[in-house]
Design an enzyme around this catalytic site. Structure first.
Site, PDB file in Angstrom:
ATOM      1  N   GLY A  30      31.814  28.129  33.397  1.00 39.28           N
ATOM      2  CA  GLY A  30      31.435  29.385  34.251  1.00 39.28           C
ATOM      3  C   GLY A  30      31.195  30.649  33.499  1.00 39.28           C
ATOM      4  CB  ALA A  31      28.586  32.344  31.869  1.00 42.25           C
ATOM      5  N   GLY A  32      30.646  33.218  34.867  1.00 43.44           N
ATOM      6  CA  GLY A  32      30.747  34.272  35.155  1.00 43.44           C
ATOM      7  C   GLY A  32      32.000  35.782  34.550  1.00 43.44           C
ATOM      8  CE1 TYR A  33      30.980  41.177  36.349  1.00 46.59           C
ATOM      9  CE2 TYR A  33      31.239  39.873  37.602  1.00 46.59           C
ATOM     10  CZ  TYR A  33      30.823  41.620  37.121  1.00 46.59           C
ATOM     11  OH  TYR A  33      29.395  42.045  38.233  1.00 46.59           O
ATOM     12  CG  ASN A  55      27.218  29.590  33.656  1.00 45.63           C
ATOM     13  OD1 ASN A  55      27.638  29.342  34.435  1.00 45.63           O
ATOM     14  ND2 ASN A  55      25.990  30.025  33.631  1.00 45.63           N
ATOM     15  CD  GLU A 106      29.943  47.893  46.362  1.00 49.44           C
ATOM     16  OE1 GLU A 106      29.470  46.615  46.143  1.00 49.44           O
ATOM     17  OE2 GLU A 106      29.882  48.642  45.850  1.00 49.44           O
ATOM     18  CG  ASP A 113      36.151  35.990  42.854  1.00 45.84           C
ATOM     19  OD1 ASP A 113      36.463  36.481  42.278  1.00 45.84           O
ATOM     20  OD2 ASP A 113      35.800  35.997  43.438  1.00 45.84           O
ATOM     21  CB  ALA A 144      33.664  41.705  38.844  1.00 46.37           C
ATOM     22  CE  LYS A 169      30.030  50.060  41.962  1.00 50.12           C
ATOM     23  NZ  LYS A 169      31.026  49.484  42.799  1.00 50.12           N
TER      24      LYS A 169
HETATM   25  C1  LIG Z   1      27.706  41.408  45.972  1.00 52.73           C
HETATM   26  C2  LIG Z   1      28.959  42.123  45.442  1.00 52.73           C
HETATM   27  C3  LIG Z   1      29.684  42.839  44.985  1.00 52.73           C
HETATM   28  C4  LIG Z   1      30.918  43.066  44.807  1.00 52.73           C
HETATM   29  N1  LIG Z   1      31.449  43.995  44.200  1.00 52.73           N
HETATM   30  C5  LIG Z   1      32.300  44.180  43.199  1.00 52.73           C
HETATM   31  C6  LIG Z   1      32.719  45.265  43.039  1.00 52.73           C
HETATM   32  O1  LIG Z   1      31.685  46.564  42.839  1.00 52.73           O
HETATM   33  N2  LIG Z   1      33.808  45.455  41.592  1.00 52.73           N
HETATM   34  C7  LIG Z   1      34.445  44.371  41.342  1.00 52.73           C
HETATM   35  O2  LIG Z   1      35.440  44.149  40.867  1.00 52.73           O
HETATM   36  N3  LIG Z   1      34.310  43.056  42.350  1.00 52.73           N
HETATM   37  C8  LIG Z   1      33.500  43.108  42.905  1.00 52.73           C
HETATM   38  N4  LIG Z   1      32.721  42.013  43.532  1.00 52.73           N
HETATM   39  C9  LIG Z   1      33.391  40.527  43.292  1.00 52.73           C
HETATM   40  C10 LIG Z   1      33.555  40.463  41.563  1.00 52.73           C
HETATM   41  O3  LIG Z   1      32.395  39.453  41.647  1.00 52.73           O
HETATM   42  C11 LIG Z   1      33.970  38.842  41.592  1.00 52.73           C
HETATM   43  O4  LIG Z   1      35.324  39.101  41.699  1.00 52.73           O
HETATM   44  C12 LIG Z   1      33.536  38.604  40.232  1.00 52.73           C
HETATM   45  O5  LIG Z   1      32.330  38.037  39.936  1.00 52.73           O
HETATM   46  C13 LIG Z   1      34.871  37.057  39.447  1.00 52.73           C
HETATM   47  O6  LIG Z   1      33.919  36.916  38.840  1.00 52.73           O
HETATM   48  P1  LIG Z   1      33.753  35.013  38.630  1.00 52.73           P
HETATM   49  O7  LIG Z   1      34.017  34.909  36.327  1.00 52.73           O
HETATM   50  O8  LIG Z   1      35.692  34.490  39.239  1.00 52.73           O
HETATM   51  O9  LIG Z   1      33.076  34.085  39.177  1.00 52.73           O
HETATM   52  P2  LIG Z   1      31.793  34.859  38.840  1.00 52.73           P
HETATM   53  O10 LIG Z   1      31.829  36.228  38.554  1.00 52.73           O
HETATM   54  O11 LIG Z   1      31.064  34.695  40.058  1.00 52.73           O
HETATM   55  O12 LIG Z   1      30.950  33.712  38.399  1.00 52.73           O
HETATM   56  C14 LIG Z   1      30.456  32.539  38.343  1.00 52.73           C
HETATM   57  C15 LIG Z   1      29.665  31.542  37.132  1.00 52.73           C
HETATM   58  O13 LIG Z   1      30.332  30.242  37.256  1.00 52.73           O
HETATM   59  C16 LIG Z   1      28.825  29.731  37.616  1.00 52.73           C
HETATM   60  N5  LIG Z   1      28.877  28.473  38.818  1.00 52.73           N
HETATM   61  C17 LIG Z   1      29.718  28.331  39.509  1.00 52.73           C
HETATM   62  N6  LIG Z   1      30.194  26.741  39.687  1.00 52.73           N
HETATM   63  C18 LIG Z   1      29.028  25.890  38.754  1.00 52.73           C
HETATM   64  C19 LIG Z   1      28.739  25.309  38.301  1.00 52.73           C
HETATM   65  N7  LIG Z   1      29.444  23.738  39.385  1.00 52.73           N
HETATM   66  N8  LIG Z   1      28.518  23.649  37.168  1.00 52.73           N
HETATM   67  C20 LIG Z   1      28.755  25.198  36.373  1.00 52.73           C
HETATM   68  N9  LIG Z   1      28.509  26.397  36.418  1.00 52.73           N
HETATM   69  C21 LIG Z   1      29.028  26.955  37.521  1.00 52.73           C
HETATM   70  C22 LIG Z   1      27.952  30.677  38.064  1.00 52.73           C
HETATM   71  O14 LIG Z   1      26.719  30.596  38.087  1.00 52.73           O
HETATM   72  C23 LIG Z   1      28.244  31.483  37.445  1.00 52.73           C
HETATM   73  O15 LIG Z   1      28.166  31.510  36.370  1.00 52.73           O
HETATM   74  C24 LIG Z   1      31.531  41.697  44.381  1.00 52.73           C
HETATM   75  C25 LIG Z   1      30.729  40.318  44.934  1.00 52.73           C
HETATM   76  C26 LIG Z   1      29.770  40.530  45.467  1.00 52.73           C
HETATM   77  C27 LIG Z   1      29.372  39.393  45.897  1.00 52.73           C
END
Ligand SMILES: Cc1cc2nc3c(=O)[nH]c(=O)nc-3n(C[C@H](O)[C@H](O)[C@H](O)COP(=O)(O)OP(=O)(O)OC[C@H]3O[C@@H](n4cnc5c(N)ncnc54)[C@H](O)[C@@H]3O)c2cc1C
Length: 406
Positions: free
Chosen positions: A10-13, A37, A170, A300, A317, A379
Protein backbone atom coordinates in the site's frame (compact mmCIF):
# COMPACT_ATOMS: atom_id res chain seq x y z
CA UNK A 1 25.57 -11.61 1.61
CA UNK A 2 21.82 -12.28 1.55
CA UNK A 3 19.95 -9.13 2.40
CA UNK A 4 16.55 -9.43 4.13
CA UNK A 5 13.49 -8.55 2.03
CA UNK A 6 11.17 -5.88 3.38
CA UNK A 7 7.83 -5.68 1.56
CA UNK A 8 5.51 -2.69 2.08
CA UNK A 9 1.88 -3.15 1.00
CA UNK A 10 0.00 0.00 0.00
CA UNK A 11 1.28 3.45 -0.96
CA UNK A 12 -1.15 5.49 1.13
CA UNK A 13 0.00 7.79 3.92
CA UNK A 14 1.29 4.90 6.05
CA UNK A 15 2.92 2.81 3.31
CA UNK A 16 4.55 5.57 1.29
CA UNK A 17 5.95 7.38 4.32
CA UNK A 18 7.36 4.07 5.67
CA UNK A 19 9.04 3.49 2.29
CA UNK A 20 10.47 7.00 2.05
CA UNK A 21 11.83 6.81 5.59
CA UNK A 22 13.38 3.38 4.89
CA UNK A 23 14.96 4.81 1.75
CA UNK A 24 16.62 7.47 3.93
CA UNK A 25 17.71 5.45 6.94
CA UNK A 26 18.75 2.06 5.53
CA UNK A 27 22.28 1.49 4.35
CA UNK A 28 22.86 -0.15 0.93
CA UNK A 29 23.56 -3.54 2.51
CA UNK A 30 20.80 -3.50 5.13
CA UNK A 31 17.80 -4.76 3.15
CA UNK A 32 15.92 -4.92 -0.16
CA UNK A 33 12.76 -2.84 0.01
CA UNK A 34 9.76 -3.50 -2.25
CA UNK A 35 6.68 -1.29 -2.34
CA UNK A 36 3.47 -2.79 -3.76
CA UNK A 37 0.51 -0.64 -4.78
CA UNK A 38 -2.57 -1.07 -6.94
CA UNK A 39 -1.80 2.08 -8.95
CA UNK A 40 1.38 3.82 -10.02
CA UNK A 41 0.28 6.87 -8.03
CA UNK A 42 -0.18 7.84 -4.41
CA UNK A 43 -3.23 9.92 -3.57
CA UNK A 44 -4.13 12.33 -0.84
CA UNK A 45 -7.13 10.53 0.63
CA UNK A 46 -7.89 13.65 2.69
CA UNK A 47 -8.78 15.52 -0.54
CA UNK A 48 -11.04 12.86 -2.06
CA UNK A 49 -14.26 14.58 -0.91
CA UNK A 50 -13.29 17.58 -3.06
CA UNK A 51 -12.70 15.30 -6.08
CA UNK A 52 -16.05 13.59 -5.44
CA UNK A 53 -17.90 16.93 -5.29
CA UNK A 54 -16.04 18.20 -8.36
CA UNK A 55 -14.50 21.22 -6.62
CA UNK A 56 -10.93 19.91 -7.16
CA UNK A 57 -9.75 17.83 -10.12
CA UNK A 58 -8.45 14.41 -9.14
CA UNK A 59 -5.16 15.01 -10.98
CA UNK A 60 -4.26 17.49 -8.23
CA UNK A 61 -4.81 14.73 -5.67
CA UNK A 62 -2.75 11.98 -7.26
CA UNK A 63 1.01 12.00 -7.25
CA UNK A 64 3.11 9.61 -9.40
CA UNK A 65 5.01 7.30 -7.04
CA UNK A 66 8.12 7.66 -9.20
CA UNK A 67 8.16 11.39 -8.34
CA UNK A 68 8.57 10.76 -4.60
CA UNK A 69 10.23 7.33 -4.29
CA UNK A 70 13.73 6.62 -5.63
CA UNK A 71 13.29 3.57 -7.87
CA UNK A 72 17.08 3.01 -7.85
CA UNK A 73 16.79 2.16 -4.17
CA UNK A 74 13.24 0.80 -3.88
CA UNK A 75 11.63 -1.90 -6.04
CA UNK A 76 8.16 -0.80 -7.04
CA UNK A 77 5.58 -3.40 -8.01
CA UNK A 78 2.29 -2.17 -9.41
CA UNK A 79 -0.14 -4.95 -8.59
CA UNK A 80 -3.15 -5.77 -6.44
CA UNK A 81 -2.68 -7.69 -3.22
CA UNK A 82 -5.10 -10.63 -3.06
CA UNK A 83 -3.99 -12.20 0.24
CA UNK A 84 -1.16 -12.60 2.70
CA UNK A 85 0.17 -15.94 3.98
CA UNK A 86 2.04 -15.06 7.16
CA UNK A 87 3.00 -18.69 7.88
CA UNK A 88 4.76 -18.92 4.48
CA UNK A 89 5.97 -15.27 4.57
CA UNK A 90 4.29 -14.75 1.23
CA UNK A 91 2.05 -12.14 -0.41
CA UNK A 92 -0.25 -13.30 -3.19
CA UNK A 93 -0.75 -10.70 -5.90
CA UNK A 94 -3.11 -10.66 -8.85
CA UNK A 95 -0.11 -11.26 -11.14
CA UNK A 96 2.31 -13.29 -9.06
CA UNK A 97 3.61 -13.52 -5.53
CA UNK A 98 6.31 -12.07 -3.31
CA UNK A 99 8.19 -13.52 -0.37
CA UNK A 100 9.30 -11.40 2.54
CA UNK A 101 11.35 -11.48 5.69
CA UNK A 102 9.58 -8.40 7.05
CA UNK A 103 6.19 -7.08 6.01
CA UNK A 104 4.47 -3.72 6.48
CA UNK A 105 0.71 -3.71 5.88
CA UNK A 106 -0.64 -0.29 4.88
CA UNK A 107 -3.64 -1.26 2.77
CA UNK A 108 -5.93 1.44 4.16
CA UNK A 109 -9.64 1.40 4.79
CA UNK A 110 -12.93 0.18 3.34
CA UNK A 111 -16.41 1.54 3.77
CA UNK A 112 -18.38 -0.16 6.57
CA UNK A 113 -22.11 -0.42 5.92
CA UNK A 114 -23.06 -2.11 9.22
CA UNK A 115 -25.31 -4.58 7.42
CA UNK A 116 -27.79 -1.86 6.32
CA UNK A 117 -29.84 -3.43 3.57
CA UNK A 118 -28.98 -2.28 0.04
CA UNK A 119 -26.26 0.23 0.94
CA UNK A 120 -23.44 -1.78 -0.62
CA UNK A 121 -25.40 -2.21 -3.83
CA UNK A 122 -27.03 1.21 -4.22
CA UNK A 123 -24.97 3.82 -2.37
CA UNK A 124 -21.62 5.31 -3.33
CA UNK A 125 -18.72 5.83 -0.98
CA UNK A 126 -15.52 7.86 -1.08
CA UNK A 127 -12.41 5.70 -0.75
CA UNK A 128 -10.18 6.14 -3.82
CA UNK A 129 -9.60 8.34 -6.86
CA UNK A 130 -11.78 6.03 -8.95
CA UNK A 131 -14.66 6.09 -6.45
CA UNK A 132 -14.48 9.90 -6.12
CA UNK A 133 -14.46 10.41 -9.90
CA UNK A 134 -17.46 8.10 -10.23
CA UNK A 135 -19.47 10.14 -7.70
CA UNK A 136 -18.64 13.41 -9.44
CA UNK A 137 -19.61 12.07 -12.84
CA UNK A 138 -22.74 10.36 -11.51
CA UNK A 139 -24.07 13.58 -9.97
CA UNK A 140 -23.25 15.57 -13.10
CA UNK A 141 -24.97 12.94 -15.25
CA UNK A 142 -28.11 13.06 -13.11
CA UNK A 143 -28.22 16.85 -13.30
CA UNK A 144 -27.86 16.58 -17.08
CA UNK A 145 -30.65 13.96 -17.20
CA UNK A 146 -33.10 16.13 -15.25
CA UNK A 147 -33.75 18.51 -18.14
CA UNK A 148 -34.27 15.70 -20.66
CA UNK A 149 -36.26 13.12 -18.66
CA UNK A 150 -40.06 13.34 -18.72
CA UNK A 151 -41.78 14.37 -15.48
CA UNK A 152 -40.33 16.33 -12.61
CA UNK A 153 -37.64 13.83 -11.51
CA UNK A 154 -36.54 15.60 -8.30
CA UNK A 155 -34.84 12.37 -7.20
CA UNK A 156 -32.15 13.17 -9.79
CA UNK A 157 -31.47 16.47 -8.01
CA UNK A 158 -31.58 15.10 -4.46
CA UNK A 159 -28.18 14.37 -2.93
CA UNK A 160 -28.25 12.40 0.31
CA UNK A 161 -25.13 11.99 2.44
CA UNK A 162 -25.27 9.29 5.12
CA UNK A 163 -23.25 10.25 8.17
CA UNK A 164 -22.26 13.56 9.74
CA UNK A 165 -18.75 12.58 10.76
CA UNK A 166 -15.73 14.31 9.25
CA UNK A 167 -15.99 12.81 5.78
CA UNK A 168 -19.76 13.35 5.57
CA UNK A 169 -19.52 17.00 6.67
CA UNK A 170 -16.52 17.81 4.48
CA UNK A 171 -18.20 16.25 1.44
CA UNK A 172 -21.59 17.90 1.97
CA UNK A 173 -19.88 21.27 2.41
CA UNK A 174 -18.12 20.84 -0.94
CA UNK A 175 -21.25 19.70 -2.74
CA UNK A 176 -23.30 22.57 -1.26
CA UNK A 177 -20.67 24.94 -2.64
CA UNK A 178 -20.81 23.26 -6.04
CA UNK A 179 -24.63 23.29 -6.44
CA UNK A 180 -24.87 26.88 -7.82
CA UNK A 181 -22.29 26.01 -10.51
CA UNK A 182 -24.05 22.74 -11.35
CA UNK A 183 -27.39 24.54 -11.65
CA UNK A 184 -25.92 27.10 -14.00
CA UNK A 185 -24.16 24.46 -16.08
CA UNK A 186 -27.24 22.24 -16.44
CA UNK A 187 -30.01 24.93 -16.57
CA UNK A 188 -31.61 23.92 -13.30
CA UNK A 189 -33.57 26.07 -10.85
CA UNK A 190 -31.54 25.89 -7.58
CA UNK A 191 -34.82 25.72 -5.62
CA UNK A 192 -35.35 22.22 -7.01
CA UNK A 193 -32.08 20.84 -5.63
CA UNK A 194 -32.03 19.13 -2.23
CA UNK A 195 -28.82 18.41 -0.30
CA UNK A 196 -29.53 16.35 2.79
CA UNK A 197 -27.44 14.88 5.58
CA UNK A 198 -28.82 11.91 7.52
CA UNK A 199 -27.12 11.07 10.81
CA UNK A 200 -28.17 8.37 13.27
CA UNK A 201 -26.55 10.06 16.27
CA UNK A 202 -28.05 13.07 18.04
CA UNK A 203 -25.36 15.48 16.78
CA UNK A 204 -23.09 16.15 13.84
CA UNK A 205 -19.31 15.66 14.29
CA UNK A 206 -19.77 13.59 17.46
CA UNK A 207 -17.19 14.36 20.14
CA UNK A 208 -16.09 17.63 18.52
CA UNK A 209 -16.31 21.02 20.24
CA UNK A 210 -20.02 21.95 20.45
CA UNK A 211 -19.54 25.62 19.61
CA UNK A 212 -17.63 24.73 16.45
CA UNK A 213 -20.21 22.12 15.47
CA UNK A 214 -22.95 24.74 15.79
CA UNK A 215 -20.92 27.11 13.63
CA UNK A 216 -20.49 24.40 10.97
CA UNK A 217 -24.17 23.45 10.95
CA UNK A 218 -25.30 27.08 10.71
CA UNK A 219 -22.94 27.74 7.83
CA UNK A 220 -24.09 24.62 5.98
CA UNK A 221 -27.79 25.32 6.61
CA UNK A 222 -27.29 28.81 5.17
CA UNK A 223 -26.06 27.07 2.01
CA UNK A 224 -29.21 24.95 1.87
CA UNK A 225 -28.08 21.74 3.60
CA UNK A 226 -30.94 19.96 5.36
CA UNK A 227 -29.84 18.03 8.48
CA UNK A 228 -31.75 14.97 9.68
CA UNK A 229 -30.12 14.13 13.02
CA UNK A 230 -31.16 11.16 15.18
CA UNK A 231 -32.36 9.50 11.98
CA UNK A 232 -31.41 5.99 10.95
CA UNK A 233 -31.05 4.86 7.37
CA UNK A 234 -32.90 1.52 7.42
CA UNK A 235 -32.63 0.61 3.77
CA UNK A 236 -31.26 1.82 0.46
CA UNK A 237 -32.63 0.76 -2.90
CA UNK A 238 -32.65 1.88 -6.53
CA UNK A 239 -35.14 4.65 -5.69
CA UNK A 240 -33.47 6.15 -2.63
CA UNK A 241 -33.52 5.49 1.11
CA UNK A 242 -35.91 4.53 3.87
CA UNK A 243 -35.22 6.38 7.13
CA UNK A 244 -36.64 6.08 10.64
CA UNK A 245 -36.84 8.63 13.42
CA UNK A 246 -38.69 8.03 16.72
CA UNK A 247 -40.41 4.99 15.20
CA UNK A 248 -41.72 6.96 12.20
CA UNK A 249 -40.55 5.85 8.77
CA UNK A 250 -40.14 7.99 5.65
CA UNK A 251 -38.99 7.31 2.12
CA UNK A 252 -36.62 9.79 0.49
CA UNK A 253 -36.30 9.52 -3.27
CA UNK A 254 -32.75 10.07 -4.41
CA UNK A 255 -30.54 8.85 -7.21
CA UNK A 256 -27.46 10.22 -5.44
CA UNK A 257 -26.87 8.47 -2.10
CA UNK A 258 -23.36 8.77 -0.71
CA UNK A 259 -22.56 6.72 2.38
CA UNK A 260 -19.87 8.35 4.52
CA UNK A 261 -20.68 6.97 7.95
CA UNK A 262 -18.11 4.36 8.71
CA UNK A 263 -14.81 2.80 7.78
CA UNK A 264 -13.06 -0.39 8.68
CA UNK A 265 -9.62 -1.85 7.88
CA UNK A 266 -9.02 -3.46 4.49
CA UNK A 267 -10.80 -6.85 4.54
CA UNK A 268 -7.73 -8.60 3.05
CA UNK A 269 -6.14 -8.42 6.49
CA UNK A 270 -8.92 -10.31 8.27
CA UNK A 271 -9.35 -12.72 5.35
CA UNK A 272 -5.63 -13.52 5.57
CA UNK A 273 -6.13 -14.75 9.14
CA UNK A 274 -4.68 -11.84 11.14
CA UNK A 275 -6.32 -11.14 14.48
CA UNK A 276 -8.62 -8.13 14.10
CA UNK A 277 -10.89 -6.01 16.23
CA UNK A 278 -13.67 -4.48 14.11
CA UNK A 279 -11.58 -5.06 10.99
CA UNK A 280 -8.33 -3.57 12.32
CA UNK A 281 -5.29 -5.32 13.76
CA UNK A 282 -4.79 -4.51 17.46
CA UNK A 283 -1.07 -3.89 17.07
CA UNK A 284 1.50 -4.06 19.84
CA UNK A 285 3.14 -0.83 21.01
CA UNK A 286 5.96 -1.33 18.50
CA UNK A 287 3.30 -1.69 15.72
CA UNK A 288 3.81 -5.41 15.14
CA UNK A 289 0.80 -7.72 14.98
CA UNK A 290 0.01 -9.70 18.15
CA UNK A 291 1.15 -12.99 16.56
CA UNK A 292 3.94 -12.17 14.11
CA UNK A 293 7.28 -10.62 15.04
CA UNK A 294 8.06 -9.79 11.40
CA UNK A 295 4.77 -8.09 10.43
CA UNK A 296 4.03 -4.40 11.08
CA UNK A 297 0.69 -2.71 10.43
CA UNK A 298 0.38 1.05 9.84
CA UNK A 299 -2.52 3.42 9.20
CA UNK A 300 -6.18 2.48 9.03
CA UNK A 301 -5.55 -1.29 9.10
CA UNK A 302 -4.17 -0.92 12.65
CA UNK A 303 -5.87 -0.03 15.90
CA UNK A 304 -4.23 1.25 19.08
CA UNK A 305 -5.97 2.36 22.25
CA UNK A 306 -5.38 5.67 23.98
CA UNK A 307 -4.55 4.66 27.59
CA UNK A 308 -6.08 7.91 28.94
CA UNK A 309 -9.49 7.55 27.30
CA UNK A 310 -9.41 3.78 26.74
CA UNK A 311 -10.84 4.52 23.32
CA UNK A 312 -9.10 3.73 20.03
CA UNK A 313 -7.13 6.51 18.38
CA UNK A 314 -9.12 7.70 15.34
CA UNK A 315 -8.02 6.42 11.94
CA UNK A 316 -6.36 9.51 10.48
CA UNK A 317 -3.67 10.46 8.01
CA UNK A 318 -1.86 12.19 10.85
CA UNK A 319 -1.57 8.94 12.84
CA UNK A 320 -0.78 6.85 9.74
CA UNK A 321 2.25 9.06 9.01
CA UNK A 322 3.47 8.98 12.59
CA UNK A 323 3.12 5.19 12.59
CA UNK A 324 5.25 5.09 9.44
CA UNK A 325 8.12 6.76 11.30
CA UNK A 326 7.99 4.21 14.10
CA UNK A 327 7.62 1.21 11.77
CA UNK A 328 10.58 2.31 9.62
CA UNK A 329 12.74 2.92 12.69
CA UNK A 330 11.87 -0.49 14.13
CA UNK A 331 12.55 -2.24 10.82
CA UNK A 332 15.99 -0.64 10.72
CA UNK A 333 16.60 -1.98 14.25
CA UNK A 334 15.52 -5.48 13.24
CA UNK A 335 17.54 -5.71 10.02
CA UNK A 336 20.68 -4.36 11.69
CA UNK A 337 20.20 -6.56 14.78
CA UNK A 338 20.22 -3.41 16.89
CA UNK A 339 18.80 -2.84 20.34
CA UNK A 340 15.21 -2.42 21.43
CA UNK A 341 12.24 -1.40 19.36
CA UNK A 342 10.62 1.98 19.75
CA UNK A 343 7.15 2.35 21.25
CA UNK A 344 4.63 4.25 19.11
CA UNK A 345 3.51 7.46 20.81
CA UNK A 346 1.03 9.51 18.79
CA UNK A 347 1.54 13.23 18.84
CA UNK A 348 -2.00 14.54 18.31
CA UNK A 349 -1.72 17.98 16.80
CA UNK A 350 -5.40 18.82 16.53
CA UNK A 351 -8.12 18.36 13.98
CA UNK A 352 -9.41 20.66 11.27
CA UNK A 353 -12.49 19.97 9.14
CA UNK A 354 -12.94 21.88 5.92
CA UNK A 355 -16.29 23.52 5.12
CA UNK A 356 -15.17 24.29 1.58
CA UNK A 357 -13.62 27.35 -0.10
CA UNK A 358 -12.22 29.52 2.67
CA UNK A 359 -14.20 28.09 5.57
CA UNK A 360 -13.35 25.43 8.16
CA UNK A 361 -13.47 24.57 11.87
CA UNK A 362 -10.69 23.16 13.98
CA UNK A 363 -9.13 22.57 17.35
CA UNK A 364 -5.34 22.84 17.27
CA UNK A 365 -2.34 22.79 19.60
CA UNK A 366 -3.47 23.19 23.22
CA UNK A 367 -7.18 23.11 22.45
CA UNK A 368 -7.22 26.48 20.62
CA UNK A 369 -10.41 26.79 18.59
CA UNK A 370 -10.36 28.10 15.05
CA UNK A 371 -13.16 28.75 12.62
CA UNK A 372 -13.74 30.49 9.31
CA UNK A 373 -10.78 31.76 7.32
CA UNK A 374 -8.15 31.12 10.01
CA UNK A 375 -9.18 27.45 10.27
CA UNK A 376 -9.17 27.18 6.48
CA UNK A 377 -5.64 28.61 6.32
CA UNK A 378 -4.56 26.11 9.00
CA UNK A 379 -6.04 23.24 6.97
CA UNK A 380 -4.09 24.31 3.89
CA UNK A 381 -0.90 24.72 5.93
CA UNK A 382 -1.31 21.10 7.15
CA UNK A 383 -1.87 19.86 3.58
CA UNK A 384 1.12 21.80 2.22
CA UNK A 385 3.36 20.61 5.05
CA UNK A 386 2.52 17.03 4.14
CA UNK A 387 3.48 17.61 0.50
CA UNK A 388 6.72 19.20 1.63
CA UNK A 389 7.53 16.15 3.74
CA UNK A 390 6.55 13.76 0.95
CA UNK A 391 8.29 15.32 -2.03
CA UNK A 392 10.02 18.55 -1.01
CA UNK A 393 9.39 22.11 -2.12
CA UNK A 394 8.92 21.13 -5.80
CA UNK A 395 5.94 18.90 -5.00
CA UNK A 396 4.46 21.47 -2.66
CA UNK A 397 4.64 24.16 -5.34
CA UNK A 398 3.15 21.78 -7.96
CA UNK A 399 0.31 20.25 -5.98
CA UNK A 400 -0.08 22.39 -2.86
CA UNK A 401 -2.92 24.70 -1.89
CA UNK A 402 -1.06 27.94 -2.27
CA UNK A 403 -4.17 30.11 -2.53
CA UNK A 404 -4.59 30.16 1.22
CA UNK A 405 -4.27 33.91 1.72
CA UNK A 406 -6.44 34.77 -1.26
C1 LIG B 1 -12.81 12.20 2.38
C2 LIG B 1 -11.84 11.94 3.51
C3 LIG B 1 -11.29 13.00 4.21
C4 LIG B 1 -10.37 12.77 5.24
N1 LIG B 1 -9.83 13.86 5.90
C5 LIG B 1 -8.86 13.65 6.83
C6 LIG B 1 -8.21 14.76 7.44
O1 LIG B 1 -8.55 15.92 7.18
N2 LIG B 1 -7.21 14.51 8.32
C7 LIG B 1 -6.80 13.23 8.62
O2 LIG B 1 -5.85 13.06 9.41
N3 LIG B 1 -7.41 12.14 8.07
C8 LIG B 1 -8.43 12.32 7.18
N4 LIG B 1 -9.05 11.24 6.59
C9 LIG B 1 -8.64 9.88 6.97
C10 LIG B 1 -7.34 9.51 6.25
O3 LIG B 1 -7.46 9.77 4.88
C11 LIG B 1 -7.01 8.03 6.48
O4 LIG B 1 -6.92 7.82 7.87
C12 LIG B 1 -5.67 7.70 5.80
O5 LIG B 1 -5.80 7.79 4.40
C13 LIG B 1 -5.19 6.30 6.18
O6 LIG B 1 -3.95 6.08 5.56
P1 LIG B 1 -3.51 4.61 5.13
O7 LIG B 1 -2.08 4.71 4.73
O8 LIG B 1 -3.87 3.63 6.18
O9 LIG B 1 -4.41 4.22 3.88
P2 LIG B 1 -4.77 4.95 2.52
O10 LIG B 1 -4.33 6.37 2.51
O11 LIG B 1 -6.19 4.64 2.29
O12 LIG B 1 -3.89 4.16 1.45
C14 LIG B 1 -4.06 2.80 1.17
C15 LIG B 1 -3.28 2.48 -0.09
O13 LIG B 1 -3.34 1.09 -0.32
C16 LIG B 1 -3.67 0.83 -1.69
N5 LIG B 1 -4.37 -0.43 -1.74
C17 LIG B 1 -5.57 -0.73 -1.17
N6 LIG B 1 -5.89 -2.03 -1.41
C18 LIG B 1 -4.88 -2.53 -2.14
C19 LIG B 1 -4.63 -3.83 -2.69
N7 LIG B 1 -5.48 -4.83 -2.53
N8 LIG B 1 -3.49 -4.00 -3.40
C20 LIG B 1 -2.59 -2.99 -3.58
N9 LIG B 1 -2.78 -1.76 -3.07
C21 LIG B 1 -3.91 -1.53 -2.37
C22 LIG B 1 -4.54 2.02 -2.09
O14 LIG B 1 -4.54 2.19 -3.50
C23 LIG B 1 -3.83 3.15 -1.35
O15 LIG B 1 -2.78 3.66 -2.12
C24 LIG B 1 -10.00 11.43 5.57
C25 LIG B 1 -10.56 10.36 4.87
C26 LIG B 1 -11.47 10.60 3.85
C27 LIG B 1 -12.06 9.44 3.08
Amino acid sequence: MNKPNIVVLGAGYGGIMTTIKLEKILGDNDANVTLVNKHDYHYQTTWLHENAAGTLHHDRTRIPIKDVVNFNKINFVQDTVKSIEPSNKKVILEDGELTYDYLVIGLGFESATFGIEGLKEHAFSIYSINSARLIREHIEYNFARYTTEPGDRRDLLTIVVGGAGFTGIEFIAEIANRVPELCQEYDIDPEKVRVMNVEAGPAALAGFDEELVEYAMNRLEEKGVEFRLGTMIKQCNENGILVEKDGEQETIDSQNVIWAAGVTGNSIVEESGFEVSRGRVPVREDLRTPDHDNVFVVGDCAVLFNPETERPYPPTAQIAMQMADTAAHNLKQLVTNSSELETFKPNLQGTVASLGHTDAIGVVFDGKKLYGRSASIMKKVIDNRYLLKLGGIGLMLKKGKLDMFR
